[in-house]
Scaffold this motif. Structure first.
Motif, PDB file in Angstrom:
ATOM      1  N   HIS A  91       0.860  -1.193   0.000  1.00 35.25           N
ATOM      2  CA  HIS A  91       0.000   0.000   0.000  1.00 35.25           C
ATOM      3  C   HIS A  91       0.889   1.234   0.000  1.00 35.25           C
ATOM      4  N   HIS A  93       1.277   5.699   1.189  1.00 30.98           N
ATOM      5  CA  HIS A  93       0.858   6.869   1.971  1.00 30.98           C
ATOM      6  C   HIS A  93       1.231   8.082   1.137  1.00 30.98           C
ATOM      7  N   GLU A 103       5.891   8.876   5.163  1.00 29.08           N
ATOM      8  CA  GLU A 103       5.839   8.638   6.616  1.00 29.08           C
ATOM      9  C   GLU A 103       7.248   8.789   7.197  1.00 29.08           C
ATOM     10  N   HIS A 116       4.793   0.856   0.976  1.00 27.72           N
ATOM     11  CA  HIS A 116       5.099  -0.139   2.010  1.00 27.72           C
ATOM     12  C   HIS A 116       4.744  -1.539   1.511  1.00 27.72           C
ATOM     13  N   THR A 197       2.363   1.734  11.380  1.00 27.87           N
ATOM     14  CA  THR A 197       2.123   3.179  11.479  1.00 27.87           C
ATOM     15  C   THR A 197       0.624   3.501  11.523  1.00 27.87           C
TER      16      THR A 197
HETATM   17 ZN   LIG Z   1       2.087   1.839   5.482  1.00 27.50          ZN
END
Ligand SMILES: [Zn+2]
Ligand SMILES: NS(=O)(=O)c1ccc(NC(=O)NCCO)cc1
Length: 260
Positions: A91, A93, A103, A116, A197
């Motif tokens: 996925h 961010h 992140e 990630h 996270t």
């Molecule tokens: Zn992530």
């Protein structure tokens, strides 16, 4: 249209969520000159089978591409890891603008997005749900995204996003090899012990953050931002942007590097 409230701060991301005894939380700022070279760190060995790709869906935080992790068909080993880890999903961010969205940061530098790739220790556990509760049960590869040339491999994924605009929408997604999303050089990385996270924020992750970023086009990233946090039934729609957690205290942890 007016129905869509732009970039509403999603409740989950307001400030660092305190985790009882949380002294190995993620993400962190990687202070490059304070990372410690470790010559014992090996090159990463990824062996992903595109046939294990199953579906892509909007879980209300990000969009996930999920893999069949019932066998050791898509695996990660080497690097800082002693065991073999199974890929279960990947996925991203991202931000509402190209100025932020990642992140992890490098010397406080923010990237527009971060990938990630999530793996769990299949030598020690038989399910993700077990591994997620254990020290080093998980290994997540983080790759920074920069805006530049179009990423041909990503386009197949971008083309599937309009079909999963709303939270809880799922579409079948097959034959995608996530290796195409890794940078050319996967030998150079930082690694540290951290956490998920997003809730449950469990401290079970060996983080492996790539030094080399990948490039995606402005238009490809704009399609990420066309996703919604909200389900089709909800009155007010919220754009899925800024789905990153703020950096967490290092609490004395050492970040090791695989390169000098
Ligand atoms: Zn992530
Ligand atoms: N952002 S992160 O730290 O890489 C992360 C990875 C997995 C999860 N959770 C998860 O995978 N849950 C079960 C299957 O999706 C939450 C956060």
């Amino acid at each position: 249209s007016s129905k869509y409230v732009l970039s509403q701060m999603h409740p989950m991301w307001q400030g660092p969520l305190a985790v009882p005894g949380g002294d190995r939380q993620s993400p962190i700022d990687i202070v490059v000159r304070k990372s410690v070279f470790d010559s014992q760190l090996k090159p990463l060995v990824t062996d992903y089978d595109p046939d294990t790709c199953q579906q892509i869906w909007n879980n209300g935080y990000s969009f996930l591409v999920e893999y069949d992790d019932t066998t050791d068909k898509s695996t990660l080993k080497g690097g800082p890891l002693r065991d073999k880890f199974r890929l279960c999903q990947f996925h991203f961010h991202w931000g509402e603008s190209n100025a932020w969205g990642s992140e992890h940061t490098l010397d406080r530098r923010l990237f527009p997005a971060e990938l990630h790739l999530v793996h769990w220790n299949s030598d020690k556990y038989s399910l993700f749900e077990e591994a997620v509760m254990e020290d080093n049960g998980l290994a997540v590869i983080g790759v920074f995204l920069k805006v530049g040339k179009r990423h041909e491999g990503l386009q197949k994924l971008v083309d599937a996003l309009p079909a999963i605009r709303h939270k809880d929408s799922v579409v079948e997604f097959n034959r995608f090899n996530p290796a195409c999303l890794l940078p050319a050089n996967t030998d150079d990385y930082w690694t540290y012990h951290g956490s998920l996270t997003t809730p449950p924020l469990t401290e079970s992750v060996s983080w492996i953050v790539m030094k080399q970023h990948i490039e995606v086009s402005h238009d490809q990233l704009a399609v990420f931002r066309s996703l919604l946090f909200t389900s089709a039934e909800e009155e007010v729609q919220k754009s899925m942007v800024n789905n990153f957690r703020v950096q967490q205290p290092l609490r004395g942890r050492t970040v090791r590097s695989s390169f000098t």
